[in-house]
Scaffold this active site. Sequence first.
Site, PDB file in Angstrom:
ATOM      1  N   SER A 124       0.872  -1.162  -0.072  1.00 37.23           N
ATOM      2  CA  SER A 124      -0.012  -0.001   0.002  1.00 37.23           C
ATOM      3  C   SER A 124       0.908   1.289  -0.002  1.00 37.23           C
ATOM      4  O   SER A 124       2.146   1.433   0.495  1.00 37.23           O
ATOM      5  CB  SER A 124      -0.711  -0.035   1.237  1.00 37.23           C
ATOM      6  N   TYR A 150      -2.001  -1.029  10.911  1.00 30.42           N
ATOM      7  CA  TYR A 150      -2.284  -1.455   9.257  1.00 30.42           C
ATOM      8  C   TYR A 150      -1.136  -1.240   8.586  1.00 30.42           C
ATOM      9  O   TYR A 150      -0.596  -2.203   7.849  1.00 30.42           O
ATOM     10  CB  TYR A 150      -3.652  -1.158   8.793  1.00 30.42           C
ATOM     11  N   LYS A 154       2.034  -3.982   6.627  1.00 33.09           N
ATOM     12  CA  LYS A 154       2.504  -3.774   5.175  1.00 33.09           C
ATOM     13  C   LYS A 154       4.066  -3.309   4.942  1.00 33.09           C
ATOM     14  O   LYS A 154       4.750  -4.040   4.386  1.00 33.09           O
ATOM     15  CB  LYS A 154       1.759  -2.671   4.365  1.00 33.09           C
TER      16      LYS A 154
HETATM   17  P1  NAD Z   1     -11.063  -7.096   1.019  1.00 35.08           P
HETATM   18  O1  NAD Z   1     -10.977  -7.058   2.429  1.00 35.08           O
HETATM   19  O2  NAD Z   1     -11.992  -7.059   0.154  1.00 35.08           O
HETATM   20  O3  NAD Z   1     -10.041  -8.514   0.676  1.00 35.08           O
HETATM   21  C1  NAD Z   1      -9.316  -9.151   1.452  1.00 35.08           C
HETATM   22  C2  NAD Z   1      -9.704 -10.715   1.698  1.00 35.08           C
HETATM   23  O4  NAD Z   1      -8.933 -11.253   2.595  1.00 35.08           O
HETATM   24  C3  NAD Z   1     -11.080 -10.725   2.489  1.00 35.08           C
HETATM   25  O5  NAD Z   1     -12.044 -11.497   1.436  1.00 35.08           O
HETATM   26  C4  NAD Z   1     -10.869 -11.400   3.542  1.00 35.08           C
HETATM   27  O6  NAD Z   1     -12.125 -12.241   3.986  1.00 35.08           O
HETATM   28  C5  NAD Z   1      -9.458 -12.196   3.608  1.00 35.08           C
HETATM   29  N1  NAD Z   1      -8.755 -12.420   4.796  1.00 35.08           N
HETATM   30  C6  NAD Z   1      -8.516 -11.548   5.528  1.00 35.08           C
HETATM   31  N2  NAD Z   1      -7.775 -12.183   6.671  1.00 35.08           N
HETATM   32  C7  NAD Z   1      -7.711 -13.483   5.989  1.00 35.08           C
HETATM   33  C8  NAD Z   1      -7.240 -14.677   6.781  1.00 35.08           C
HETATM   34  N3  NAD Z   1      -6.410 -14.526   7.821  1.00 35.08           N
HETATM   35  N4  NAD Z   1      -7.157 -15.889   6.276  1.00 35.08           N
HETATM   36  C9  NAD Z   1      -7.785 -15.897   4.932  1.00 35.08           C
HETATM   37  N5  NAD Z   1      -8.383 -14.795   4.369  1.00 35.08           N
HETATM   38  C10 NAD Z   1      -8.223 -13.748   5.009  1.00 35.08           C
HETATM   39  O7  NAD Z   1      -9.759  -6.221   0.684  1.00 35.08           O
HETATM   40  P2  NAD Z   1      -9.334  -5.561  -0.670  1.00 35.08           P
HETATM   41  O8  NAD Z   1      -9.629  -4.110  -0.955  1.00 35.08           O
HETATM   42  O9  NAD Z   1      -9.548  -6.453  -1.833  1.00 35.08           O
HETATM   43  O10 NAD Z   1      -7.626  -5.720  -0.290  1.00 35.08           O
HETATM   44  C11 NAD Z   1      -6.790  -6.497  -0.697  1.00 35.08           C
HETATM   45  C12 NAD Z   1      -5.609  -6.595  -0.358  1.00 35.08           C
HETATM   46  O11 NAD Z   1      -5.076  -5.345  -0.636  1.00 35.08           O
HETATM   47  C13 NAD Z   1      -5.269  -6.339   1.373  1.00 35.08           C
HETATM   48  O12 NAD Z   1      -4.086  -6.950   1.732  1.00 35.08           O
HETATM   49  C14 NAD Z   1      -5.258  -4.874   1.480  1.00 35.08           C
HETATM   50  O13 NAD Z   1      -4.547  -4.557   2.586  1.00 35.08           O
HETATM   51  C15 NAD Z   1      -4.539  -4.103   0.215  1.00 35.08           C
HETATM   52  N6  NAD Z   1      -4.822  -3.057  -0.121  1.00 35.08           N
HETATM   53  C16 NAD Z   1      -6.038  -2.397  -0.183  1.00 35.08           C
HETATM   54  C17 NAD Z   1      -6.476  -1.063  -0.293  1.00 35.08           C
HETATM   55  C18 NAD Z   1      -7.737  -0.885  -0.480  1.00 35.08           C
HETATM   56  O14 NAD Z   1      -8.043   0.566  -0.332  1.00 35.08           O
HETATM   57  N7  NAD Z   1      -8.733  -1.411  -0.875  1.00 35.08           N
HETATM   58  C19 NAD Z   1      -5.215  -0.267  -0.327  1.00 35.08           C
HETATM   59  C20 NAD Z   1      -3.993  -0.847  -0.500  1.00 35.08           C
HETATM   60  C21 NAD Z   1      -3.732  -1.914  -0.116  1.00 35.08           C
HETATM   61  N1  UFG Z   2     -12.467  10.823   3.487  1.00 36.17           N
HETATM   62  C1  UFG Z   2     -13.509  11.740   3.766  1.00 36.17           C
HETATM   63  N2  UFG Z   2     -14.521  11.361   4.515  1.00 36.17           N
HETATM   64  C2  UFG Z   2     -14.659   9.999   4.662  1.00 36.17           C
HETATM   65  C3  UFG Z   2     -13.735   8.973   4.277  1.00 36.17           C
HETATM   66  C4  UFG Z   2     -12.575   9.558   3.680  1.00 36.17           C
HETATM   67  O1  UFG Z   2     -13.391  13.116   3.620  1.00 36.17           O
HETATM   68  O2  UFG Z   2     -15.886   9.513   5.202  1.00 36.17           O
HETATM   69  C5  UFG Z   2     -11.354  11.695   2.969  1.00 36.17           C
HETATM   70  C6  UFG Z   2     -10.103  11.372   3.676  1.00 36.17           C
HETATM   71  O3  UFG Z   2      -9.739  12.332   4.605  1.00 36.17           O
HETATM   72  C7  UFG Z   2      -9.076  11.271   2.628  1.00 36.17           C
HETATM   73  C8  UFG Z   2      -9.742  10.570   1.514  1.00 36.17           C
HETATM   74  O4  UFG Z   2     -11.272  10.866   1.481  1.00 36.17           O
HETATM   75  O5  UFG Z   2      -8.338  12.492   2.015  1.00 36.17           O
HETATM   76  C9  UFG Z   2      -9.469   9.123   1.193  1.00 36.17           C
HETATM   77  O6  UFG Z   2      -9.655   8.629   2.319  1.00 36.17           O
HETATM   78  P1  UFG Z   2      -9.860   6.842   2.299  1.00 36.17           P
HETATM   79  O7  UFG Z   2      -9.992   6.603   3.670  1.00 36.17           O
HETATM   80  O8  UFG Z   2     -10.685   6.379   1.435  1.00 36.17           O
HETATM   81  O9  UFG Z   2      -8.497   6.335   1.865  1.00 36.17           O
HETATM   82  P2  UFG Z   2      -6.857   6.762   2.564  1.00 36.17           P
HETATM   83  O10 UFG Z   2      -6.015   7.710   1.488  1.00 36.17           O
HETATM   84  O11 UFG Z   2      -6.743   7.468   3.762  1.00 36.17           O
HETATM   85  O12 UFG Z   2      -6.472   5.165   2.719  1.00 36.17           O
HETATM   86  C10 UFG Z   2      -6.501   4.461   1.857  1.00 36.17           C
HETATM   87  C11 UFG Z   2      -6.635   3.098   2.623  1.00 36.17           C
HETATM   88  C12 UFG Z   2      -5.073   2.753   3.089  1.00 36.17           C
HETATM   89  C13 UFG Z   2      -4.316   2.664   2.054  1.00 36.17           C
HETATM   90  C14 UFG Z   2      -4.216   4.145   1.529  1.00 36.17           C
HETATM   91  C15 UFG Z   2      -3.300   4.012   0.273  1.00 36.17           C
HETATM   92  O13 UFG Z   2      -7.376   3.017   3.538  1.00 36.17           O
HETATM   93  O14 UFG Z   2      -5.230   1.363   3.686  1.00 36.17           O
HETATM   94  O15 UFG Z   2      -5.646   4.325   1.144  1.00 36.17           O
HETATM   95  O16 UFG Z   2      -3.353   2.867  -0.465  1.00 36.17           O
HETATM   96  F1  UFG Z   2      -3.130   2.482   2.849  1.00 36.17           F
END
Ligand code: NAD
Ligand code: UFG
Length: 333
Positions: A124, A150, A154
């Site tokens: 991330s 979190y 990562k």
């Molecule tokens: P998601 O929650 O939709 O998918 C993650 C999946 O992992 C879920 O289906 C959950 O049930 C499964 N899981 C969690 N813990 C587990 C365990 N112990 N054993 C087996 N399964 C498990 O999330 P996503 O948005 O698809 O994210 C996928 C990956 O990308 C994650 O590692 C997340 O941290 C990373 N990531 C997501 C974002 C975002 O904003 N969505 C940003 C940066 C990185």
């Molecule tokens: N925001 C609002 N109101 C809300 C939610 C979010 O104003 O209710 C704003 C935040 O302040 C930020 C932007 O929308 O400016 C995006 O916020 P998110 O929570 O959607 O995303 P972040 O960038 O804070 O973080 C996300 C994931 C992290 C990841 C990061 C970079 O939650 O796990 O993107 O990948 F690390």
Amino acid sequence: MKVLLTGGTGYIGSHTAIELIKLGFEVEIMDNLFNSKITVLDKIEKISGVKPKFYKVDLLDKDGMDKMFSEGQYDLVIHFAGLKAVGESVEKPLKYYENNVGGTINLLECMKKHNVNKIIFSSSATVYGEQNVARLTEEMQTGIGITNPYGETKHVIEEILKDVAEADSKFEATILRYFNPVGAHPSGLIGEDPNDIPNNLMPIVMKVSTGEIKELSVYGDDYDTVDGTGVRDYIHVVDLAKGHVAAIKKMKPGISIYNLGTGKGTSVLEMVAAFEKASGKKLPYKIVGRRAGDLAEVYADPSKAERELGWKTELMIEDAMNDTINYLKHIAK
Ligand code: NAD
Ligand code: UFG
């Protein structure tokens, strides 16, 4: 090539499964279904024509993982599984370290035992911490000024992968640092469908538009940005999924790291306006104070991925909004 997707029923994993199946990869999925639903498998089948074999296994269940790897004979693992709620990680840090870090160690041990040397890891932009200023490049120092457990998980997992690569010359790890994934599959069948209360912008916008949440709280309008609200790099989830396919094709021994983002920043109010334009409806919002740990601007320099993987984003915020609205219509049916 046979690929295991951990967390493959989740948001990003399910979209990646479809792109892989389209290109002829054999895909299997493991997930504990903590944050996703088993019905996603039928939707993957409906879109791609193939229902991936599924294992309901937890990363922390060593025996279950071992059995799956014995049966699976995988060539490569894409490791999506993990907990991702930033706020919850502050309240329950041990749960996050155990699940994300402990779970990844189990996975890596299993891979070693079963001679699987290739992994792609979902990292991330959060690893860049507070001290780096956008545009973020892969060469920047990471791990300093990360504002929540979190994000620390990562960073720690990235370090573990580097150490394993150091110790084992056959090991091939690609770390993909995602920026902010948004949107849904154009079929409207899959999208982001968290099992709990969302804390990211787009899932909240979706719930405001359906009336489940009264209004969006915009966290601060006094940042030094285009309109004072936070700026992020929102990447369509289908583009992100395709980034994994590009990464598979260029796997090489050692560690490779790529930002997956658009390179363009969009503010919260610009996102609200884009959603309103796509839906034709006003989205109620109010400006509130800043959220702890938030940064003003986070966006990628994605040029390394373009140069080395031949990948760049093709879809726009407008596509993400249209696909989100289409997905909402499907859920409502
Ligand atoms: P998601 O929650 O939709 O998918 C993650 C999946 O992992 C879920 O289906 C959950 O049930 C499964 N899981 C969690 N813990 C587990 C365990 N112990 N054993 C087996 N399964 C498990 O999330 P996503 O948005 O698809 O994210 C996928 C990956 O990308 C994650 O590692 C997340 O941290 C990373 N990531 C997501 C974002 C975002 O904003 N969505 C940003 C940066 C990185
Ligand atoms: N925001 C609002 N109101 C809300 C939610 C979010 O104003 O209710 C704003 C935040 O302040 C930020 C932007 O929308 O400016 C995006 O916020 P998110 O929570 O959607 O995303 P972040 O960038 O804070 O973080 C996300 C994931 C992290 C990841 C990061 C970079 O939650 O796990 O993107 O990948 F690390």
